[in-house]
Design a protein around this motif. Structure first.
Motif, PDB file in Angstrom:
ATOM      1  N   SER A 193       0.847  -1.192   0.000  1.00  0.00           N
ATOM      2  CA  SER A 193       0.000   0.000   0.000  1.00  0.00           C
ATOM      3  C   SER A 193       0.881   1.240   0.000  1.00  0.00           C
ATOM      4  O   SER A 193       1.815   1.336   0.807  1.00  0.00           O
ATOM      5  CB  SER A 193      -0.915   0.016   1.231  1.00  0.00           C
ATOM      6  OG  SER A 193      -1.767  -1.104   1.240  1.00  0.00           O
ATOM      7  N   TYR A 232       1.768  -1.181   7.077  1.00  0.00           N
ATOM      8  CA  TYR A 232       0.603  -0.338   7.352  1.00  0.00           C
ATOM      9  C   TYR A 232       0.709   0.133   8.792  1.00  0.00           C
ATOM     10  O   TYR A 232       1.707  -0.145   9.473  1.00  0.00           O
ATOM     11  CB  TYR A 232      -0.702  -1.081   7.090  1.00  0.00           C
ATOM     12  CG  TYR A 232      -1.052  -2.162   8.098  1.00  0.00           C
ATOM     13  CD1 TYR A 232      -2.176  -2.057   8.911  1.00  0.00           C
ATOM     14  CD2 TYR A 232      -0.262  -3.314   8.229  1.00  0.00           C
ATOM     15  CE1 TYR A 232      -2.514  -3.043   9.817  1.00  0.00           C
ATOM     16  CE2 TYR A 232      -0.593  -4.312   9.137  1.00  0.00           C
ATOM     17  CZ  TYR A 232      -1.711  -4.168   9.932  1.00  0.00           C
ATOM     18  OH  TYR A 232      -2.045  -5.150  10.832  1.00  0.00           O
ATOM     19  N   GLU A 271      -5.848   1.985   7.726  1.00  0.00           N
ATOM     20  CA  GLU A 271      -6.466   1.804   6.415  1.00  0.00           C
ATOM     21  C   GLU A 271      -7.965   1.571   6.549  1.00  0.00           C
ATOM     22  O   GLU A 271      -8.770   2.144   5.811  1.00  0.00           O
ATOM     23  CB  GLU A 271      -5.820   0.623   5.679  1.00  0.00           C
ATOM     24  CG  GLU A 271      -4.398   0.872   5.208  1.00  0.00           C
ATOM     25  CD  GLU A 271      -4.335   1.831   4.036  1.00  0.00           C
ATOM     26  OE1 GLU A 271      -5.279   1.841   3.224  1.00  0.00           O
ATOM     27  OE2 GLU A 271      -3.342   2.575   3.942  1.00  0.00           O
ATOM     28  N   ALA A 325      -4.970  -3.002  -1.062  1.00  0.00           N
ATOM     29  CA  ALA A 325      -3.576  -3.013  -1.498  1.00  0.00           C
ATOM     30  C   ALA A 325      -3.450  -2.587  -2.950  1.00  0.00           C
ATOM     31  O   ALA A 325      -4.413  -2.641  -3.720  1.00  0.00           O
ATOM     32  CB  ALA A 325      -2.978  -4.412  -1.314  1.00  0.00           C
TER      33      ALA A 325
END
Length: 288
Positions: A110, A116, A196, A258
């Motif tokens: 990502s 993340y 996210e 992603a």
């Protein structure tokens, strides 16, 4: 004696053949499990393009699976009821401790990174204005086996002098979206979840971003791995790995939040094992 020796020899041969077969599984249907971090029906619906892609690419029937929680997903992998799974980092580590033969083979990327973050959120007009204010309050976590909705935020609080069940109470609420809703409704005064997922919930209007504030964000965490049974046939493992590494369709990748996948291995997740030690969590004793 000869008869007994012959029978023992046959039994040993049968075990050897069975073991060899176990090491070269190439089933006509692959059961692919999605991480149960949101509503199951929504996950299945959104993953239909993935199902078609895998069926077309691997020339096999694909069954999408969403287990009731992280624990049941770990057990399904442990007992061979699924062949491929999209695990959270910690739930993978827990699964690996129970089923050493499973193999992570790809990790989501990502914003150009295979990592993340976790965030700790609170009501914008609530009683918690800083991390220190969580003392004496109720903190909302997701599943026990969640990385960004339990392990990482809990360790963050511990590093800041706040120990769960001593300095604050906490509630395990299951999924990330449940944590966000519980904070917004005032059921808990703060909560931890994936950055996210939090951003996605705000974008979809599931929660009101104006009513919530991010108190802290974690250091980068190794992203969610794709994991397969280690006893699949070598050629099938290669095909599965290539299918995910070669996945470029944004609509399908959205399922994983992603931009793509890159190769990974078990060592990438040692940081989770180290973090668990901070909290004195014995992963090998986790009852999944």
């Amino acid at each position: 004696m000869k008869r007994r020796t012959f029978l023992l020899g046959c039994a040993a041969a049968g075990l050897s053949i069975g073991f060899a077969q176990a090491q070269t599984q190439n089933p006509a249907k692959l059961r692919v499990a999605l991480l149960p971090d949101e509503n199951a029906s929504t996950l299945i619906q959104n993953a239909q393009p993935l199902k078609k892609y895998l069926e077309d690419t691997l020339k096999k029937e694909i069954e999408l699976v969403v287990t009731t929680d992280y624990s049941s997903m770990i057990e399904a992998m442990r007992f061979g009821r699924i062949e491929v799974a999209y695990f959270g980092p910690l739930s993978y580590v827990l699964a690996k401790s129970k089923a050493p033969g499973i193999e992570p083979f790809a990790v989501g990327v990502s914003k150009g990174s295979p990592t993340y973050k976790s965030v700790i959120i609170a009501l914008a007009d609530g009683p918690v204005k800083s991390i220190a204010d969580i003392k004496g309050k109720i903190m909302g976590y997701g599943d026990f086996a969640s990385t960004s909705s339990h392990l990482i935020p809990r360790a963050y609080l511990a590093r800041n002098g706040l120990v769960g069940d001593k300095d604050y109470k906490f509630a395990n609420l299951g999924a990330h979206d449940a944590v966000a809703r519980a904070v917004q409704s005032g059921q808990v005064q703060a909560g931890g979840l994936s950055q996210e997922i939090f951003n996605a919930l705000v974008a979809k209007g599931t929660i009101d971003g104006k009513k919530l504030v991010v108190l802290a964000e974690s250091d980068p965490i190794p992203n969610y791995p794709m994991v397969m049974q280690g006893n699949l046939a070598p050629e099938l493992k290669t095909q599965i790995t290539s299918a995910f590494i070669g996945l470029k369709d944004p609509a399908i990748l959205k399922t994983f939040r992603a931009e793509g996948f890159v190769a990974t291995d078990d060592k990438a997740y040692d940081i989770l094992r180290d973090t668990a030690k901070i909290l004195a969590l014995d992963l090998s004793k986790f009852k999944g």
